[in-house]
Scaffold this active site. Sequence first.
Site, short mmCIF file in Angstrom:
data_model
loop_
_atom_site.label_atom_id
_atom_site.label_comp_id
_atom_site.label_asym_id
_atom_site.label_seq_id
_atom_site.Cartn_x
_atom_site.Cartn_y
_atom_site.Cartn_z
N GLU A 1 -8.24 66.17 -13.01
CA GLU A 1 -8.24 64.73 -13.31
C GLU A 1 -8.26 64.41 -14.80
O GLU A 1 -9.22 63.80 -15.31
CB GLU A 1 -9.43 64.03 -12.62
CG GLU A 1 -9.41 64.15 -11.11
CD GLU A 1 -10.45 63.25 -10.43
OE1 GLU A 1 -11.25 62.62 -11.14
OE2 GLU A 1 -10.44 63.17 -9.20
N GLU B 1 -9.36 67.32 -3.52
CA GLU B 1 -10.65 66.64 -3.30
C GLU B 1 -10.45 65.45 -2.39
O GLU B 1 -9.50 64.68 -2.57
CB GLU B 1 -11.28 66.10 -4.59
CG GLU B 1 -11.86 67.13 -5.50
CD GLU B 1 -12.48 66.53 -6.76
OE1 GLU B 1 -12.94 65.37 -6.73
OE2 GLU B 1 -12.50 67.25 -7.78
#
Length: 466
Positions: A165, A370
């Site tokens: 991320e 995720e």
Amino acid sequence: MTVNFPPGFLWGAATAAYQIEGAAQEDGRTPSIWDTFSRTPGRTLGGDTGDTAADHYHRRAEDVRLMAELGLGAYRFSVSWPRVQPGGRGPACRAGLDFYRALVDDLLDRGIRPVLTLYHWDLPQELESAGGWPERGTAHRFADYAQLVAEALGDRVELWTTLNEPWCSAFLGYGSGVHAPGRTDPVAALRAAHHLNLAHGLGAQALRAALPSRAQVSVTLNPAAVRARTDSPADRDARRRVDALATRIFTEPMLRGAYPADLLADTAGITDWSFVHDGDPGVIRHPLDSLGINYYAPTVVSAATDNAPPRDDGQGSAGHSPWPGADRVAFHRPPGKRTAMDWSVDPTGLHELLMRFTREFPGLPLMVTENGAAYDDKPDGDGAVHDPERIAYLHAHLDAVRRALADGADVRGYFLWSLIDNFEWAYGYSKRFGAVYVDYATQARTPKSSAHWYSQVVRTGQLPPY
Ligand code: GBH
């Protein structure tokens, strides 16, 4: 008749070093930006730090046993950069590498595939003191670090991820300041985004050079499933701006070799992007073996109007936006179910993203690296933890993955966030994402009912009727 999960589908759970390890001052580890940030009063809820976290550094063997009991096929973890290369440059720290060697050996002994992320937000503080991600040199330090880890673990880890991320690192770390290092400068945030892209490209090159050819190299993004509140041109323009800043700022250079023209135009009043050097796009573009997608909730936007409700994206800090060049955008909270993070429960966003990348990047395998939810879990009188909302959340999102598979997406795996309760960044220990409950006073682990449920899914490769 439903399409089920294909044979070989990777069923896993994920964690990150700073969120679970603790042992912040042991065996030569130096501070990361998250140590500095969390130890600064007022930065995290309750002043929580990762000093002890879930004590995974000392409970590694027990945690791997837990994974085996759940029947996991894969485990996604991150390496703490300041643990294996103190200070962020120079020689490796043997004790730090030994921890990850032991972890990987334990996983392989139990038939669990290690999925290694090099960077999940814990930049060595020394590198931040030298300028951090807004400085170009940090990308080169990252490539050296990638080589060091690849040389130590390349014989037994096949699945490698450069960054987790980068949007959060750049825009929450240097834009809104709600994440470490807590800076609030839009130019620094855009420079950080570029140098994270460059770090990804240089790091991927370093991995390819040091790893055997069977190794797979990936990156994990948190693309936004952005919806415009109405179909009006102004609302659609708001959607386009957020999509550029959240998603295309990474996917376009990484997978096509250029920044989107609309992003450059939207941010022209902030920077001329002269920090992008001539050869950079060629370095950033690197053929990947898969793309990792983290998904939690969709984002709903409109054009800001004078009577629009105040912006509420959950990420602003004292008015500092993580969206440079999109200050005329309003963020909305759609009605419906929410998690303890106040994020909406909407699995259609996951299906939408998987289908979008299938369409835009044909031939690129996808991995859900995720997905999960925080709820206010509490042990009952017998010590059991019942979390039916989390089961419902996981079921709905796995069903979205199954629908994407049926619609032609090449999804290779799914990683539940998170294996165990952990340090939820700015929210400290107040938010529990684990399938396994952690009593922080004793560090006792108790699988929640969602862990038992997920274990059945993993073992059968099928979603039970719901
Ligand atoms: C992940 O971040 C992290 O990788 C993981 O470490 C963390 O524990 C986990 O999720 C749970 O938080 O559209 O402005 O409202 C997810 C971070 C949260 C970033 C939602 C974007 C929405 C921004 N994302 N957030 S906004």
